[in-house]
Design a protein around this motif. Structure first.
Motif: not given
Ligand code: SF4
Length: 394
Positions: A119-120, A73, A82-83, A76-77, A79-80
């Motif tokens: 993820g983006i 992804c 995967n940021r 950079n959320c 809480y995540c």
């Molecule tokens: S996977 Fe979703 S929640 Fe995690 S950082 Fe990327 S956009 Fe944010």
């Protein structure tokens, strides 16, 4: 739920590993309460960590595979895990690879549906294009007709939202926070109004216009951004009325390792539960938002359920005579739910209630209802049980 048969993947160990990784990572995107009865997967069974019981739009509960197309992804959320700032192994499926992996599980009758998110890892539309390709392969090549839940990614174009609504049974886009200010606290890359709300509006329009997707849902992370219950429920209520949102899910914040929020305290599960109770009052009990009681900080009481809190604030309405009360009055009585109110109305058509025991036979919780009802003009004396009854939904 049956155990996964690993031999399904014996000839494709790489694919199984990928499914394991991207299925397990999807739990960061999971609202466990969306699973039937709040049942989480069995953590002792590796395969069940990515198979969830899910309620279908038309009713019924089935096991579904919940998986990410990729855990890479660029956002950079906070809480995540995967940021993008997190240095960790990344893995991705190709559309055909994921579609055929899912079909192997589906044909083995291990899962009955798919919930696909991602993820983006690129421009939102590029990622959505891969999700749409996966869905298209399932629908056209494999003639898969069952439940398919697709996530709409923040910032997706109208065309991408349209494709997703054309192929999915249900779509969702997680708001995570109730307004722009709160979202900026936890997900600085996402614009609340533009990236999220506008996309939800498009999906709502397409659903209303007869798209294959019949419903749209969203999720809030409770307690992550300092928001109050009032803020969450105000936005939720607005979405129910303006976008005909099917439902909102509330997921108590849990700090995850390797995130900037890892040292924050987790949010209370009781708080999450109270939000679900208030949400039920809004959706099924015809409560208005301004009828809910919030504490000075804007949260619901964790000490008592919101329906009981409302009843205690309105002594002028109680006690209610169960032999004469309208349905709308009955469902306001603590301990009387939708089904109980229907049972009361049906039973009294044959014969009025003369004794509290008549209500007990209908499985009405007198422990909760007694102070608020009259039976044939008489108050109900309730002898508390020596055993503690579990608290019902309402
Ligand atoms: S996977 Fe979703 S929640 Fe995690 S950082 Fe990327 S956009 Fe944010």
């Amino acid at each position: 739920m049956k155990k996964i048969s690993l031999p399904v993947y014996r000839s494709q160990p790489d694919r199984f590993e990928k499914l394991k990784t991207l299925g397990e990572e999807s739990r960061y995107d999971v609202c466990l309460s969306s699973c039937a009865g709040g049942r989480a997967p069995d953590p002792r069974d590796p395969a069940h960590r990515w198979i969830y019981p899910a309620a279908l739009p038309g009713g019924g509960i089935v096991p579904i595979l919940k998986v990410l197309l990729s855990n890479a992804c660029r956002n950079n959320c906070f809480y995540c895990p995967n940021r993008s700032a997190n240095d960790r192994p990344r893995s991705s499926f190709q559309p055909e690879e994921l579609a055929s992996s899912f079909m192997a599980l589906y044909r083995a009758r291990r899962v009955h549906g798919l919930f696909l998110s991602s993820g983006i890892y690129d421009q939102p539309d590029r990622v959505m294009d891969d999700m749409v390709k996966t869905a298209d392969i399932l629908r056209r090549k494999y003639q898969y007709k069952n439940y398919l839940h697709l996530k709409i990614l923040p910032g997706a174009s109208p065309g991408a939202v349209g494709e997703v609504c054309r192929l999915a049974s249900r779509v969702s886009l997680n708001l995570e926070a109730p307004n722009p200010e709160r979202l900026a606290e936890i997900a600085p890359d996402k614009n609340f109004s533009e990236d999220l709300l506008k996309r939800m509006n498009w999906a709502a329009f397409l659903i209303k216009d007869g798209a294959r997707a019949r419903t749209q849902t969203t999720q809030f992370i409770v307690g992550a951004s300092g928001e109050s219950d009032r803020e969450i429920l105000t936005t939720t209520d607005d979405l129910y009325r303006s976008l005909h949102l099917h439902r909102a899910y509330f997921s108590a914040f849990q700090p995850l390792p390797h995130t900037p929020m890892e040292n924050l305290p987790p949010a209370s599960l009781v708080r999450e539960h109270r939000l679900y109770q208030a949400d039920w009052l809004l959706r099924f009990y015809h409560f208005r938002l301004d009828e809910l009681s919030f504490q000075p900080g804007g949260n619901l009481s964790t000490e008592m359920d919101p329906k009981l809190a409302w009843a205690r604030k309105h002594p002028e309405i109680f006690p209610i005579e169960v032999n004469r009360a309208e349905y709308e009055e009955l469902i306001r009585i603590p301990g009387v739910g939708i089904r109980s109110a229907e049972r009361i109305i049906q039973a009294r058509r044959a014969q009025g209630f003369s004794d509290p025991d008549d209500l007990r036979k209908l499985r009405i919780s007198l422990k909760r209802a007694a102070p608020y009802i009259l039976v044939n003009g008489k108050t109900v004396k309730f002898q508390p049980s020596l055993f503690v009854e579990p608290e019902g939904v309402l």
